[in-house]
Every structure is written in C-alpha cells, then in structure tokens.
Design a protein around this motif. Structure first.
Motif, PDB file in Angstrom:
ATOM      1  N   GLU A  24       0.835  -1.209   0.000  1.00 36.62           N
ATOM      2  CA  GLU A  24       0.000   0.000   0.000  1.00 36.62           C
ATOM      3  C   GLU A  24       0.871   1.261   0.000  1.00 36.62           C
ATOM      4  O   GLU A  24       0.601   2.222  -0.724  1.00 36.62           O
ATOM      5  CB  GLU A  24      -0.933  -0.010   1.227  1.00 36.62           C
ATOM      6  CG  GLU A  24      -1.910   1.151   1.279  1.00 36.62           C
ATOM      7  CD  GLU A  24      -2.752   1.303   0.011  1.00 36.62           C
ATOM      8  OE1 GLU A  24      -2.998   2.475  -0.376  1.00 36.62           O
ATOM      9  OE2 GLU A  24      -3.161   0.291  -0.598  1.00 36.62           O
ATOM     10  N   THR A  25       1.949   1.233   0.811  1.00 35.45           N
ATOM     11  CA  THR A  25       2.889   2.367   0.866  1.00 35.45           C
ATOM     12  C   THR A  25       3.498   2.594  -0.507  1.00 35.45           C
ATOM     13  O   THR A  25       3.585   3.726  -0.994  1.00 35.45           O
ATOM     14  CB  THR A  25       4.001   2.075   1.900  1.00 35.45           C
ATOM     15  OG1 THR A  25       3.420   2.044   3.208  1.00 35.45           O
ATOM     16  CG2 THR A  25       5.091   3.127   1.863  1.00 35.45           C
ATOM     17  N   LYS A  27       2.349   1.744  -3.398  1.00 36.75           N
ATOM     18  CA  LYS A  27       1.336   2.230  -4.340  1.00 36.75           C
ATOM     19  C   LYS A  27       1.164   3.750  -4.198  1.00 36.75           C
ATOM     20  O   LYS A  27       1.098   4.480  -5.182  1.00 36.75           O
ATOM     21  CB  LYS A  27       0.007   1.512  -4.056  1.00 36.75           C
ATOM     22  CG  LYS A  27      -0.998   1.619  -5.185  1.00 36.75           C
ATOM     23  CD  LYS A  27      -2.113   0.607  -5.000  1.00 36.75           C
ATOM     24  CE  LYS A  27      -3.281   1.268  -4.280  1.00 36.75           C
ATOM     25  NZ  LYS A  27      -4.392   0.357  -4.043  1.00 36.75           N
ATOM     26  N   GLN A  28       1.130   4.211  -2.946  1.00 40.81           N
ATOM     27  CA  GLN A  28       0.960   5.650  -2.689  1.00 40.81           C
ATOM     28  C   GLN A  28       2.170   6.447  -3.176  1.00 40.81           C
ATOM     29  O   GLN A  28       2.031   7.480  -3.831  1.00 40.81           O
ATOM     30  CB  GLN A  28       0.779   5.894  -1.178  1.00 40.81           C
ATOM     31  CG  GLN A  28      -0.513   5.360  -0.606  1.00 40.81           C
ATOM     32  CD  GLN A  28      -1.728   6.099  -1.142  1.00 40.81           C
ATOM     33  OE1 GLN A  28      -1.725   7.305  -1.320  1.00 40.81           O
ATOM     34  NE2 GLN A  28      -2.772   5.342  -1.452  1.00 40.81           N
ATOM     35  N   SER A 264       3.912   5.880   4.186  1.00 43.81           N
ATOM     36  CA  SER A 264       3.853   6.848   3.087  1.00 43.81           C
ATOM     37  C   SER A 264       3.429   8.251   3.505  1.00 43.81           C
ATOM     38  O   SER A 264       3.813   9.233   2.854  1.00 43.81           O
ATOM     39  CB  SER A 264       2.891   6.341   2.008  1.00 43.81           C
ATOM     40  OG  SER A 264       1.569   6.259   2.526  1.00 43.81           O
ATOM     41  N   ALA A 265       2.643   8.383   4.577  1.00 44.46           N
ATOM     42  CA  ALA A 265       1.964   9.659   4.859  1.00 44.46           C
ATOM     43  C   ALA A 265       2.923  10.841   4.995  1.00 44.46           C
ATOM     44  O   ALA A 265       2.749  11.879   4.335  1.00 44.46           O
ATOM     45  CB  ALA A 265       1.094   9.529   6.104  1.00 44.46           C
ATOM     46  N   LYS A 268       4.927  11.609   1.743  1.00 42.86           N
ATOM     47  CA  LYS A 268       4.026  12.146   0.729  1.00 42.86           C
ATOM     48  C   LYS A 268       3.686  13.607   1.038  1.00 42.86           C
ATOM     49  O   LYS A 268       3.680  14.469   0.154  1.00 42.86           O
ATOM     50  CB  LYS A 268       2.748  11.290   0.710  1.00 42.86           C
ATOM     51  CG  LYS A 268       1.906  11.447  -0.525  1.00 42.86           C
ATOM     52  CD  LYS A 268       0.951  10.273  -0.657  1.00 42.86           C
ATOM     53  CE  LYS A 268      -0.054  10.547  -1.752  1.00 42.86           C
ATOM     54  NZ  LYS A 268      -1.413  10.701  -1.280  1.00 42.86           N
TER      55      LYS A 268
END
Length: 276
Positions: A24-25, A27-28, A264-265, A268
């Motif tokens: 998921e990370t 992908k982001q 990722s947050a 990003k």
C-alpha cells in the motif's frame, strides 16, 4: 527550475501484514514518480531473501529497484552469488555498504570496507551496476575522526561508485560542508541528501543515537514537550523537515532520498509541500 528527483528507501517486511502495508505504501509513493527505490539488507545478510523478493516485486511494478548489499560477515563467494542473482533478474542498480556485524557473529568476512565491496563489484561485473555508496555529513559513529571518515568516503567513490546517498541529518550546513570537503578530495559524483521524516520522538532519538545523526537541541526539546500528542509531533516534524528540504532544493541538490520506514503519509506530505 527542473523537477526535484526523489527516491525512497524501504525495508523487507517480515510478516504477511508487513507485506500488505508495504504494498500500500509503495502504491501511494509510486504516484510521486521516484527516480528509484532502494531496499535494505539486514546485518550479515540476514534479510537476503526478503531483500530479493521485495526488489523483484517492485521491479515487476515498473519501479527501478536498488537492493542494498553489505559486505561485513560475508564471503566473496556469497556476495558473488547474490550479485549474479540480481544480474540474472535484470537488476542494474545497487547500494554498496560496509554494513554492521550482527551481534554474536565473530567473522568480519573477506571484505572489510565498502570501498573493497565497490572494487569487487566492478571487478566482477564491470559497468553493469550503477553503484550508490553512503556518506556521513556528521561522520560515521565508528570513525576515528571526521578527516578519516571523509577520506574513507572518497576512497569508496574512487573505487568505482556512481553516486552517493547521505545518512539523514537535520542541519543543512553539515551537508553543505561535507559536499564541499568531498569535492576538495576529488569526489565529483552526485551526493544526494538522505531525509528522515519525523513522526515519532522516541524512535527518532533511538535511530539517531545508533547512526550518529544529530537532532538539534531545539527540535528535540520541542518534540519532547508534545508528550504523547502524535498529531502535534507529526505537524511540527512536517514543518521542520519540509523547511530542511526546501533549503536543500533551493541550493540545487541533485535529489532527495527519503527513509520512509515503510510508511507513506509523512513522505508524501513533505513532497506535496515541495511541489513534487
């Protein structure tokens, strides 16, 4: 102004939940179009299979994936086998490190320094691999002196490295001085600053103690004052690290390499603020 080149570091997950989280990370962060992604390699090769699996999955997703490779505790034959395996899968980018000797392991291995590993890779594979090495703006915690550490860095580059990624830091002047000093020793490859997003105070202090990165006193005291207020820590950390990145970008650095810790947050958010 040309776009900022960014890259991300991940570590091989050890659980099914960790594998899903990293997917998921990835992908982001793939939406930010990184130049490449790197995948760490445990002490003494302890995550060797995990590194390979993670690198191949990321490469299959269209990302340029660069496995880390450390020589401490490894034989030339084992390193040869790993390099041949990567080459057979079409991997052409590698991060060559000395690495740390795992606790309880007495054997240093046949190659003691990253400069020897770089020379070994070049002797075995010529120009097949693009080789990254590590740099330490605040100098390596096990080094005898800043001068000795800088000379070691120059030796690694002259052994055949194409570019370098630094340990993370929060003092831009330490990075600028390091680059200036390296240039005086004839180092002419790109030296990309390593960036650590701040999301957890105790974790940051623990990591920084281990790797010799200095957290400025005002930053540490301010983070400490937030106690368990995670949102306040993240918001302040975002301001501090974005400010650092902006100063580096304004100075014309060749890129930014983010230590994502498989999340990722924060990375990003920093990139969005920078306009990446």
């Amino acid at each position: 102004m040309k776009p900022i080149e960014i890259s991300f570091e991940f570590f091989p997950p050890k659980t099914p939940e960790g594998i899903e989280k990293l997917r998921e990370t990835r992908k982001q962060l793939a939406l930010l179009k990184p130049k490449f992604v790197s995948v760490t390699f445990g002490a003494g090769g302890s995550t060797q299979q995990g590194t390979l699996d993670t690198v191949l999955e990321m490469a299959a997703d269209g990302l340029e994936a660069a496995p880390h490779l450390s020589c401490i505790g490894s034989s030339k034959d084992s390193l040869r086998g790993i390099l041949n395996q990567y080459r057979s899968h079409g991997i052409r980018h590698i991060v060559a490190l000395r690495g740390d000797l795992p606790s309880g392991m007495g054997e240093v291995g046949e190659l003691r320094y990253a400069s020897e590993l770089v020379s070994f890779i070049r002797a075995e594979h010529g120009d097949w691999f693009w080789i990254e090495v590590a740099g330490y703006p605040e100098y390596h915690p096990q080094s005898r002196s800043p001068k000795h550490d800088l000379e070691n860095f120059a030796r690694k580059v002259k052994a055949g490295a194409n570019s370098a990624i630094t340990q993370y830091f929060f003092n831009a002047d330490a990075y600028f001085r390091f680059v200036d000093d390296a240039r005086k020793l004839g180092v002419d490859v790109p030296i990309v600053p390593g960036i650590m997003p701040i999301t957890n105070f105790s974790q940051l202090m623990r990591f920084s103690e281990m790797c010799g990165a200095e957290v400025p006193r005002w930053v540490a005291r301010r983070l400490e004052s937030f106690g368990d207020d995670r949102e306040a820590i993240r918001a302040f950390g975002l301001d501090v690290v974005t400010g650092l990145c902006q100063r580096l970008v304004d100075a014309g650095v060749p890129g930014l390499h983010f230590y994502t810790l498989n999340a990722s947050a924060a990375t990003k958010a920093i990139c969005e603020r920078l306009g990446v």
